[in-house]
Design a protein around this motif. Structure first.
Motif, PDB file in Angstrom:
ATOM      1  N   ARG A 109     -16.342 -67.425  54.212  1.00 15.98           N
ATOM      2  CA  ARG A 109     -16.643 -66.088  53.384  1.00 15.98           C
ATOM      3  C   ARG A 109     -15.206 -64.286  53.116  1.00 15.98           C
ATOM      4  O   ARG A 109     -15.733 -63.632  52.681  1.00 15.98           O
ATOM      5  CB  ARG A 109     -17.152 -64.738  55.039  1.00 15.98           C
ATOM      6  CG  ARG A 109     -18.747 -65.274  54.837  1.00 15.98           C
ATOM      7  CD  ARG A 109     -19.972 -64.803  55.939  1.00 15.98           C
ATOM      8  NE  ARG A 109     -20.168 -63.202  55.723  1.00 15.98           N
ATOM      9  CZ  ARG A 109     -20.872 -63.043  55.410  1.00 15.98           C
ATOM     10  NH1 ARG A 109     -22.439 -64.024  54.907  1.00 15.98           N
ATOM     11  NH2 ARG A 109     -21.335 -61.992  55.425  1.00 15.98           N
ATOM     12  N   ASN A 110     -14.589 -64.784  54.100  1.00 16.03           N
ATOM     13  CA  ASN A 110     -12.803 -64.326  53.906  1.00 16.03           C
ATOM     14  C   ASN A 110     -11.629 -65.127  53.126  1.00 16.03           C
ATOM     15  O   ASN A 110     -10.764 -64.668  52.816  1.00 16.03           O
ATOM     16  CB  ASN A 110     -12.272 -63.164  54.644  1.00 16.03           C
ATOM     17  CG  ASN A 110     -14.151 -62.360  55.476  1.00 16.03           C
ATOM     18  OD1 ASN A 110     -13.841 -61.560  54.896  1.00 16.03           O
ATOM     19  ND2 ASN A 110     -14.069 -62.997  56.339  1.00 16.03           N
ATOM     20  N   SER A 111     -12.164 -66.380  52.125  1.00 12.67           N
ATOM     21  CA  SER A 111     -11.308 -67.040  51.705  1.00 12.67           C
ATOM     22  C   SER A 111     -10.673 -66.265  50.693  1.00 12.67           C
ATOM     23  O   SER A 111      -9.135 -67.305  50.760  1.00 12.67           O
ATOM     24  CB  SER A 111     -11.386 -68.235  51.496  1.00 12.67           C
ATOM     25  OG  SER A 111     -13.193 -68.671  50.910  1.00 12.67           O
ATOM     26  N   LEU A 112     -11.279 -65.744  49.309  1.00  9.80           N
ATOM     27  CA  LEU A 112     -10.457 -65.525  48.979  1.00  9.80           C
ATOM     28  C   LEU A 112      -9.135 -64.162  49.179  1.00  9.80           C
ATOM     29  O   LEU A 112      -7.753 -64.515  48.665  1.00  9.80           O
ATOM     30  CB  LEU A 112     -11.514 -64.894  48.101  1.00  9.80           C
ATOM     31  CG  LEU A 112     -10.295 -64.207  46.096  1.00  9.80           C
ATOM     32  CD1 LEU A 112      -9.876 -64.996  45.525  1.00  9.80           C
ATOM     33  CD2 LEU A 112     -12.611 -63.355  45.663  1.00  9.80           C
ATOM     34  N   SER A 113      -9.670 -63.609  50.262  1.00 14.40           N
ATOM     35  CA  SER A 113      -8.096 -62.153  50.191  1.00 14.40           C
ATOM     36  C   SER A 113      -7.658 -63.590  51.240  1.00 14.40           C
ATOM     37  O   SER A 113      -6.111 -63.347  50.908  1.00 14.40           O
ATOM     38  CB  SER A 113      -8.901 -61.117  50.594  1.00 14.40           C
ATOM     39  OG  SER A 113      -9.544 -61.755  51.949  1.00 14.40           O
ATOM     40  N   LEU A 114      -7.943 -63.753  52.214  1.00  8.26           N
ATOM     41  CA  LEU A 114      -6.718 -64.932  52.918  1.00  8.26           C
ATOM     42  C   LEU A 114      -5.745 -65.307  51.979  1.00  8.26           C
ATOM     43  O   LEU A 114      -4.969 -65.676  52.690  1.00  8.26           O
ATOM     44  CB  LEU A 114      -7.914 -65.687  54.288  1.00  8.26           C
ATOM     45  CG  LEU A 114      -8.753 -64.589  55.133  1.00  8.26           C
ATOM     46  CD1 LEU A 114      -9.113 -66.294  55.845  1.00  8.26           C
ATOM     47  CD2 LEU A 114      -7.684 -64.517  56.401  1.00  8.26           C
TER      48      LEU A 114
END
Length: 219
Positions: A124-129
């Protein structure tokens, strides 16, 4: 045009331009570095040797660092903050999109969504991570390359002993290099956010439709 090229034209052009400009940067940087060495009476180095030099590493990673900080921060901030009228903002009052609800997952949804649990939480937060991890890697690359370049310059000009990467991290030189890029990246994004309220680019997903009202938020 072959289907694969047509389906991936945007990324092919962007990454192709990246490779071309990186090669040109290395060539012009190589000549610049050899001119600097000549000023100190040092022998010039070959192009392949230059690719492993602190001068090249510092110039590359210094810019990557700021780019990925900007993009990672932008992706993360747009999840929580809005700008009324901007195409770069989600609509006012919108929190989660219906399609973000994992209960709506189908057989074609990415596997972490179908699996749930920790894989879903990370995904769910993989792009910013991912963007921020690339930023951290670039930050380290800038630090190590900058240390090597700083030590070489000090040795050529003053004959002083080298310093560690930790010591270089505490110098104003390192942070000057970082801040001059960070400020420009966030300025560019801020200008895009505000200009997209009033200006349009026909057919671009980064712009609101030409007929959209200025107060309409989101592309």
């Amino acid at each position: 045009m072959p289907r694969w090229i047509r389906d991936n034209a945007l990324s092919v052009v962007m990454l192709g331009a990246f490779v071309v400009f990186l090669v040109l940067q290395s060539i012009f940087g190589w000549h610049t570095h050899n001119e600097e060495l000549a000023e100190y009476g040092a022998q010039p180095i070959g192009w392949l040797a230059y690719l492993g030099s602190g001068h090249f590493a510092e110039s590359v990673f210094e810019n990557w660092e700021s780019e990925f900080l900007q993009m990672g921060g932008y992706v993360l901030l747009t999840a929580y903050l809005t700008q009324r009228g901007s195409a770069e903002s989600k609509p006012e009052g919108q929190t989660d999109r219906p399609a973000d609800d994992e209960r709506r997952a189908g057989p074609d949804s990415p596997w972490p969504v179908r699996l749930g649990g920790l894989p879903l939480a990370v995904y769910r937060n993989s792009l910013s991570l991912a963007l921020l991890l690339i930023f951290l890697g670039s930050f380290v690359g800038h630090l190590l390359g900058g240390t090597a370049e700083y030590n070489q310059q000090q040795a050529l000009s003053a004959g002083v002993p080298p310093i560690s990467a930790w010591d270089f991290l505490g110098t104003s030189e390192f942070w000057f290099q970082s801040m001059q890029n960070w400020q420009s990246e966030f300025l560019a994004v801020g200008v895009l956010i505000l200009l997209s309220i009033f200006l349009r680019q026909h057919a671009s997903p980064e712009s609101k439709p030409v007929t959209a009202a200025h107060a309409e938020t989101g592309a």
